[in-house]
Design an enzyme around this catalytic site. Structure first.
Site, PDB file in Angstrom:
ATOM      1  N   ASP A  91     -10.015  49.218  13.228  1.00 28.28           N
ATOM      2  CA  ASP A  91     -10.889  49.697  12.227  1.00 28.28           C
ATOM      3  C   ASP A  91     -12.358  48.829  13.237  1.00 28.28           C
ATOM      4  O   ASP A  91     -11.945  47.220  12.675  1.00 28.28           O
ATOM      5  CB  ASP A  91     -10.893  49.648  10.784  1.00 28.28           C
ATOM      6  CG  ASP A  91     -11.888  50.238  10.648  1.00 28.28           C
ATOM      7  OD1 ASP A  91     -12.501  50.790  10.301  1.00 28.28           O
ATOM      8  OD2 ASP A  91     -12.984  49.216  10.364  1.00 28.28           O
ATOM      9  N   TYR A 122     -19.741  44.315  13.213  1.00 30.58           N
ATOM     10  CA  TYR A 122     -18.473  42.960  12.545  1.00 30.58           C
ATOM     11  C   TYR A 122     -18.577  41.593  14.224  1.00 30.58           C
ATOM     12  O   TYR A 122     -18.239  41.442  14.052  1.00 30.58           O
ATOM     13  CB  TYR A 122     -16.854  43.945  12.805  1.00 30.58           C
ATOM     14  CG  TYR A 122     -17.028  44.996  11.918  1.00 30.58           C
ATOM     15  CD1 TYR A 122     -17.563  44.686  10.578  1.00 30.58           C
ATOM     16  CD2 TYR A 122     -15.795  45.182  12.468  1.00 30.58           C
ATOM     17  CE1 TYR A 122     -17.525  44.918   9.705  1.00 30.58           C
ATOM     18  CE2 TYR A 122     -15.370  46.010  10.913  1.00 30.58           C
ATOM     19  CZ  TYR A 122     -15.730  45.847   9.594  1.00 30.58           C
ATOM     20  OH  TYR A 122     -15.486  46.813   7.942  1.00 30.58           O
ATOM     21  N   LYS A 155     -18.074  51.610  13.038  1.00 31.67           N
ATOM     22  CA  LYS A 155     -19.091  52.695  11.992  1.00 31.67           C
ATOM     23  C   LYS A 155     -20.552  52.069  13.110  1.00 31.67           C
ATOM     24  O   LYS A 155     -21.277  51.068  13.586  1.00 31.67           O
ATOM     25  CB  LYS A 155     -19.386  51.817  11.129  1.00 31.67           C
ATOM     26  CG  LYS A 155     -17.498  51.692  10.747  1.00 31.67           C
ATOM     27  CD  LYS A 155     -17.572  50.511   9.476  1.00 31.67           C
ATOM     28  CE  LYS A 155     -15.529  50.714   8.679  1.00 31.67           C
ATOM     29  NZ  LYS A 155     -15.748  49.894   9.586  1.00 31.67           N
ATOM     30  N   HIS A 207     -21.626  53.468   8.121  1.00 34.06           N
ATOM     31  CA  HIS A 207     -21.149  52.104   8.036  1.00 34.06           C
ATOM     32  C   HIS A 207     -21.904  52.460   6.476  1.00 34.06           C
ATOM     33  O   HIS A 207     -20.747  52.064   5.345  1.00 34.06           O
ATOM     34  CB  HIS A 207     -21.950  51.452   8.654  1.00 34.06           C
ATOM     35  CG  HIS A 207     -20.758  49.978   8.452  1.00 34.06           C
ATOM     36  ND1 HIS A 207     -20.592  49.175   9.318  1.00 34.06           N
ATOM     37  CD2 HIS A 207     -20.174  49.145   7.380  1.00 34.06           C
ATOM     38  CE1 HIS A 207     -20.366  47.653   9.183  1.00 34.06           C
ATOM     39  NE2 HIS A 207     -19.581  48.281   7.741  1.00 34.06           N
TER      40      HIS A 207
END
Length: 279
Positions: free
Chosen positions: A46, A51, A76, A109
């Site tokens: 994931d 990120y 996402k 997200h």
């Protein structure tokens, strides 16, 4: 190596019953952590644009001996990229950063409600799936109202909703809604956030009865509730330990005792169903 069961999704694809979270692992550390996780047996990885580690994950995918078809890659769409055309462009950037032809699970997200373009983003994701560029589509941090609006305006419900779930924030109502509408719940921060529920005496006692660690007990609690947890750790030993949760089960009373640690909205412990780190 642990054999991980799978969860069937509403779109006739499947998802490993536990995954590996990558936030906030970046750079070489992120690549090595993903390689270590794949070596331990994780097959659900994931990541997310926000990120800032899609490239690190992509390097691990290129270097691992695990066949690409055996790995479920999730990324996402960030809130700032909502909109139909913006979603298509963001998807292409993510695909290139990851170095893959197809993204296995693509999530919005968060709904970014002040901008109110998440339905347009969802329409683009529906088309990406129809075109075969995405295997499954879903959302993250969506409440029941947001999910209901997606269904009403597009006729398509997400296969997955990834939300904050842990013993202090069990999300009973949302998980029940998911179950009624064939949506799989994924849990980010499955072991808790600032507060550590696995230190609670009730969890320590249950762990002792089963001869496992408190963290393993919490992850098993998720599985018993039909939730797919996505623990994150850069430590290889901890990664293997987090994955080793299929050799025991909890009783209904034990599950209820852990759930009883929760507060109605989780905010005592920082929980909010529309908030996520670096969305």
């Amino acid at each position: 190596m642990t054999e991980i069961p799978v969860r069937q999704l509403r779109d006739e694809t499947s998802l490993p019953a536990i995954g590996f979270g990558t936030y906030p692992l970046r750079g070489d550390e992120g690549t090595q952590a993903v390689l270590s996780a794949l070596d331990a047996g994780y097959r659900l990885i994931d990541t997310a644009v926000n990120y800032k580690n899609e490239d690190a994950v992509g390097r691990a995918l290129a270097e691992t001996d695990v066949h690409r078809s055996d790995i479920t890659v999730t990324t996402k769409l960030p809130g700032r990229h909502h909109g139909y055309d913006e979603t298509l462009a963001s998807f292409e950037d993510s695909r290139q950063a990851l170095g893959v032809d197809t993204i296995d699970l693509y999530l919005i997200h968060w709904p970014n409600p002040s901008v109110d373009k998440y339905v347009d983003a969802w329409r683009a994701m529906i088309d990406l799936q129809k075109d075969g560029r995405v295997r499954s589509i879903g959302v993250s941090n969506f409440t029941i109202d947001f999910l209901t609006r997606l269904a009403a305006e597009t006729g398509v419900l997400p296969a997955v909703n990834q939300v904050e779930v842990h013993p202090y924030f069990p999300q009973d109502d949302l998980i029940a809604f998911h179950a009624d509408h064939d949506i799989v719940t994924e849990a980010w921060s499955p072991l808790g956030k600032a507060a550590a529920p696995y230190n609670e005496q009730v969890i320590v006692d249950i762990a002792a009865r089963h001869g496992v660690t408190p963290a393993q007990t919490v992850l098993r609690w998720h599985l018993e509730r039909g939730v797919v947890p996505i623990p994150k750790s850069g430590n290889a030993d901890r990664q293997r330990q987090n994955l080793d949760v299929f050799g025991f089960s909890l009783t209904a009373d034990e599950v209820a005792a852990i759930s009883a640690l929760g507060t109605p909205d989780g905010r005592l412990f920082g929980g909010d169903p529309t908030v996520h780190e670096e969305m």
